[in-house]
Write a protein that holds these residues in place. Structure first.
Motif, PDB file in Angstrom:
ATOM      1  N   ILE A  49      40.371  51.663  28.586  1.00 48.56           N
ATOM      2  CA  ILE A  49      40.884  51.922  29.919  1.00 48.56           C
ATOM      3  C   ILE A  49      40.115  53.112  30.479  1.00 48.56           C
ATOM      4  CG2 ILE A  49      42.845  53.238  28.960  1.00 48.56           C
ATOM      5  CD1 ILE A  49      42.733  51.276  32.311  1.00 48.56           C
ATOM      6  N   ASP A  50      39.481  52.877  31.613  1.00 50.77           N
ATOM      7  CA  ASP A  50      38.709  53.890  32.324  1.00 50.77           C
ATOM      8  C   ASP A  50      39.670  54.658  33.216  1.00 50.77           C
ATOM      9  OD1 ASP A  50      37.045  55.316  34.052  1.00 50.77           O
ATOM     10  OD2 ASP A  50      36.366  53.530  35.124  1.00 50.77           O
ATOM     11  N   GLY A  51      39.884  55.933  32.914  1.00 55.53           N
ATOM     12  CA  GLY A  51      40.797  56.736  33.713  1.00 55.53           C
ATOM     13  C   GLY A  51      40.280  57.056  35.093  1.00 55.53           C
ATOM     14  N   GLY A  52      38.982  56.875  35.306  1.00 53.82           N
ATOM     15  CA  GLY A  52      38.429  57.098  36.635  1.00 53.82           C
ATOM     16  C   GLY A  52      37.521  58.300  36.699  1.00 53.82           C
ATOM     17  N   SER A  53      36.221  58.080  36.652  1.00 55.86           N
ATOM     18  CA  SER A  53      35.269  59.178  36.732  1.00 55.86           C
ATOM     19  C   SER A  53      35.106  59.628  38.177  1.00 55.86           C
ATOM     20  CB  SER A  53      33.908  58.744  36.185  1.00 55.86           C
ATOM     21  OG  SER A  53      32.937  59.745  36.444  1.00 55.86           O
ATOM     22  N   PRO A  54      35.259  60.917  38.461  1.00 53.50           N
ATOM     23  CA  PRO A  54      35.072  61.400  39.833  1.00 53.50           C
ATOM     24  C   PRO A  54      33.642  61.268  40.328  1.00 53.50           C
ATOM     25  CG  PRO A  54      35.332  63.249  38.326  1.00 53.50           C
ATOM     26  CD  PRO A  54      35.625  62.009  37.544  1.00 53.50           C
ATOM     27  N   SER A  55      32.708  60.980  39.417  1.00 50.95           N
ATOM     28  CA  SER A  55      31.314  60.806  39.829  1.00 50.95           C
ATOM     29  C   SER A  55      31.077  59.434  40.467  1.00 50.95           C
ATOM     30  CB  SER A  55      30.383  60.977  38.623  1.00 50.95           C
ATOM     31  OG  SER A  55      30.622  59.973  37.643  1.00 50.95           O
ATOM     32  N   LEU A  56      32.055  58.533  40.350  1.00 51.94           N
ATOM     33  CA  LEU A  56      31.921  57.190  40.907  1.00 51.94           C
ATOM     34  C   LEU A  56      32.725  57.057  42.193  1.00 51.94           C
ATOM     35  CD1 LEU A  56      32.368  55.069  37.658  1.00 51.94           C
ATOM     36  CD2 LEU A  56      30.224  55.714  38.757  1.00 51.94           C
ATOM     37  N   LYS A  57      32.344  56.118  43.025  1.00 49.51           N
ATOM     38  CA  LYS A  57      33.113  55.807  44.218  1.00 49.51           C
ATOM     39  C   LYS A  57      34.489  55.278  43.799  1.00 49.51           C
ATOM     40  CE  LYS A  57      29.010  54.535  46.925  1.00 49.51           C
ATOM     41  NZ  LYS A  57      28.321  53.443  47.674  1.00 49.51           N
ATOM     42  N   PRO A  58      35.526  55.504  44.622  1.00 50.85           N
ATOM     43  CA  PRO A  58      36.882  55.070  44.237  1.00 50.85           C
ATOM     44  C   PRO A  58      36.965  53.607  43.835  1.00 50.85           C
ATOM     45  CG  PRO A  58      37.003  56.515  46.130  1.00 50.85           C
ATOM     46  CD  PRO A  58      35.533  56.280  45.870  1.00 50.85           C
ATOM     47  N   GLU A  59      36.224  52.735  44.524  1.00 45.64           N
ATOM     48  CA  GLU A  59      36.317  51.314  44.204  1.00 45.64           C
ATOM     49  C   GLU A  59      35.711  50.978  42.843  1.00 45.64           C
ATOM     50  OE1 GLU A  59      32.817  51.813  47.160  1.00 45.64           O
ATOM     51  OE2 GLU A  59      34.847  52.621  46.855  1.00 45.64           O
ATOM     52  N   LEU A  60      34.989  51.903  42.242  1.00 46.98           N
ATOM     53  CA  LEU A  60      34.391  51.675  40.930  1.00 46.98           C
ATOM     54  C   LEU A  60      35.180  52.358  39.816  1.00 46.98           C
ATOM     55  CD1 LEU A  60      30.595  52.099  41.779  1.00 46.98           C
ATOM     56  CD2 LEU A  60      31.908  49.973  41.564  1.00 46.98           C
ATOM     57  N   ARG A  61      36.235  53.050  40.151  1.00 45.31           N
ATOM     58  CA  ARG A  61      37.026  53.771  39.155  1.00 45.31           C
ATOM     59  C   ARG A  61      38.215  52.935  38.694  1.00 45.31           C
ATOM     60  NH1 ARG A  61      38.062  59.300  42.578  1.00 45.31           N
ATOM     61  NH2 ARG A  61      35.928  59.614  43.326  1.00 45.31           N
ATOM     62  N   GLY A  62      38.835  53.405  37.626  1.00 50.47           N
ATOM     63  CA  GLY A  62      40.137  52.912  37.247  1.00 50.47           C
ATOM     64  C   GLY A  62      40.208  51.454  36.887  1.00 50.47           C
ATOM     65  N   LYS A  63      39.448  51.034  35.889  1.00 47.34           N
ATOM     66  CA  LYS A  63      39.446  49.637  35.478  1.00 47.34           C
ATOM     67  C   LYS A  63      39.634  49.545  33.971  1.00 47.34           C
ATOM     68  CE  LYS A  63      34.426  49.964  35.151  1.00 47.34           C
ATOM     69  NZ  LYS A  63      34.455  51.422  35.422  1.00 47.34           N
ATOM     70  N   ALA A  64      40.021  48.379  33.507  1.00 46.22           N
ATOM     71  CA  ALA A  64      40.024  48.085  32.089  1.00 46.22           C
ATOM     72  C   ALA A  64      38.784  47.262  31.773  1.00 46.22           C
ATOM     73  CB  ALA A  64      41.285  47.335  31.693  1.00 46.22           C
ATOM     74  N   VAL A  65      38.233  47.455  30.592  1.00 48.52           N
ATOM     75  CA  VAL A  65      36.968  46.829  30.222  1.00 48.52           C
ATOM     76  C   VAL A  65      37.105  46.196  28.848  1.00 48.52           C
ATOM     77  CG1 VAL A  65      34.482  47.164  29.913  1.00 48.52           C
ATOM     78  CG2 VAL A  65      35.754  48.645  31.499  1.00 48.52           C
ATOM     79  N   GLU A  66      36.628  44.961  28.725  1.00 52.88           N
ATOM     80  CA  GLU A  66      36.552  44.264  27.440  1.00 52.88           C
ATOM     81  C   GLU A  66      35.085  44.114  27.073  1.00 52.88           C
ATOM     82  OE1 GLU A  66      37.737  39.963  25.332  1.00 52.88           O
ATOM     83  OE2 GLU A  66      38.293  40.389  27.423  1.00 52.88           O
ATOM     84  N   LEU A  67      34.715  44.576  25.877  1.00 55.37           N
ATOM     85  CA  LEU A  67      33.342  44.500  25.393  1.00 55.37           C
ATOM     86  C   LEU A  67      33.306  43.739  24.082  1.00 55.37           C
ATOM     87  CD1 LEU A  67      34.020  47.879  26.056  1.00 55.37           C
ATOM     88  CD2 LEU A  67      31.575  47.704  26.480  1.00 55.37           C
ATOM     89  N   ASP A  68      32.164  43.124  23.798  1.00 53.97           N
ATOM     90  CA  ASP A  68      32.037  42.516  22.477  1.00 53.97           C
ATOM     91  C   ASP A  68      31.650  43.586  21.465  1.00 53.97           C
ATOM     92  OD1 ASP A  68      29.269  42.945  22.587  1.00 53.97           O
ATOM     93  OD2 ASP A  68      28.770  40.825  22.856  1.00 53.97           O
ATOM     94  N   ALA A  69      31.476  43.185  20.214  1.00 55.40           N
ATOM     95  CA  ALA A  69      31.254  44.158  19.147  1.00 55.40           C
ATOM     96  C   ALA A  69      29.934  44.904  19.271  1.00 55.40           C
ATOM     97  CB  ALA A  69      31.330  43.462  17.793  1.00 55.40           C
TER      98      ALA A  69
END
Length: 318
Positions: free
Chosen positions: A249-269
């Motif tokens: 869970i991305d808490g939201g980097s202030p270096s990114l635009k608001p629309e790019l913050r605050g997302k959940a991410v699924e990655l493979d191994a």
């Protein structure tokens, strides 16, 4: 190899559409039941969802000395969202991390008490580490510990966290084994190790929050690799699934635009993005400071939200 992986992460995240959607009206909260900031979330094999929350208490400096009077652990049925039970009243000062181990026990960290607790699902304390209200950097104390990851043999890692910027390994009975990490930006260094998890390969995955990256280590703390970039953002919480996928869970980097913050991410191994879901905001399916993430036995994802003071459930689209 790591550079190529980072470029692939960017491309995959940009091309994919979210594969998960929020479940509306989950959970079912009774009138007057206040969660407040939801700091930790975990799911057991019975599909019970445990949420560690602050019941209206705000983060402050210094922390209050008195325990929260209201329940701080709420237990929900994962399928229906029904509230099953609550506990933890008059016990915790500033709830933080929650982990469910392979035996169904809960591991809780309290940054106000500087302690780690192993509890039964009903709240009976089985093991306590650290000295209440006493921060330190030795082997018997913590300084704002954030999270726990537990091996099948019962031994465990603690991310110790806001001040000590280290990871500590303990035996199943709580004896110190070893530690690694110091404050910095280099490999094996941290700037707030905030969430921690283990994957099927035995890798220790740490949310190096303020360095805006995940760091991966072997079981002895040797550095393997780091994953970072806009698709990672500022990882607060991490969980792994049986298929080897890693969820953050991305808490939201202030270096990114608001629309790019605050997302959940699924990655493979290998660190390639499989899916991103959620976005910055207050609507259902959005996040105001996502703080932790957990995966249920049926594959559902649960996100504990800070400023938004709620927990949300996401399932794969049909």
């Amino acid at each position: 190899m790591r550079l190529a992986c980072s470029i692939l992460l960017l491309a995959t995240a940009a091309l994919s559409q979210p594969q998960r959607e929020v479940v509306p009206d989950w959970p079912k909260l009774s009138e007057g039941h206040v969660l407040g900031l939801c700091a930790g979330v975990g799911v057991d094999a019975q599909n019970r969802v445990f949420v560690f929350h602050r019941s209206g208490r705000k983060w402050s400096n210094p922390f209050p000395k008195d325990a929260i009077l209201q329940p701080t652990v709420s237990v929900f049925d994962g399928a229906s969202g029904k509230l099953l039970s609550t506990w933890g009243e008059n016990r915790f000062i500033m709830p933080h991390g929650l982990t469910v181990d392979h035996e169904g026990n809960l591991w809780l960290t309290d940054v106000g008490l500087h302690q780690v607790f192993k509890c039964t699902p009903a709240g009976k304390v089985l093991l306590t580490l650290g000295e209440a209200g006493v921060p330190s950097a030795d082997h018997a104390h913590f300084n704002l510990p954030t999270d726990v990851a537990v091996l099948r043999d019962g031994s465990f890692y603690v991310s110790d966290g806001y001040k000590n910027t280290r990871v500590i390994k303990f035996s199943a009975d709580g004896k110190f084994e070893f530690e690694w990490g110091t404050k910095g930006k280099g490999n094996g260094e941290f700037n707030l190790p905030h969430g921690i998890a283990l994957d099927a390969q035995g890798r220790v995955i740490v949310c190096d929050r303020e360095n805006e990256r995940l760091q991966l280590f072997d079981a002895r703390g040797a550095f393997i690799s780091a994953w970072k970039g806009p698709q990672i953002g500022k990882p607060y919480g991490v969980a792994t699934a049986p298929d080897g996928h890693v969820f953050i869970i991305d808490g939201g980097s202030p270096s990114l635009k608001p629309e790019l913050r605050g997302k959940a991410v699924e990655l493979d191994a290998s660190g390639i993005v499989i899916d991103t879901f959620g976005s910055f905001g207050a609507a259902p399916g959005q996040f105001q400071l996502g703080h932790d993430i957990a995966i249920g036995p049926d594959g559902a994802a649960y996100v504990a939200e800070g400023t938004g003071a709620r927990v949300q459930k996401f399932v794969r689209k049909k």
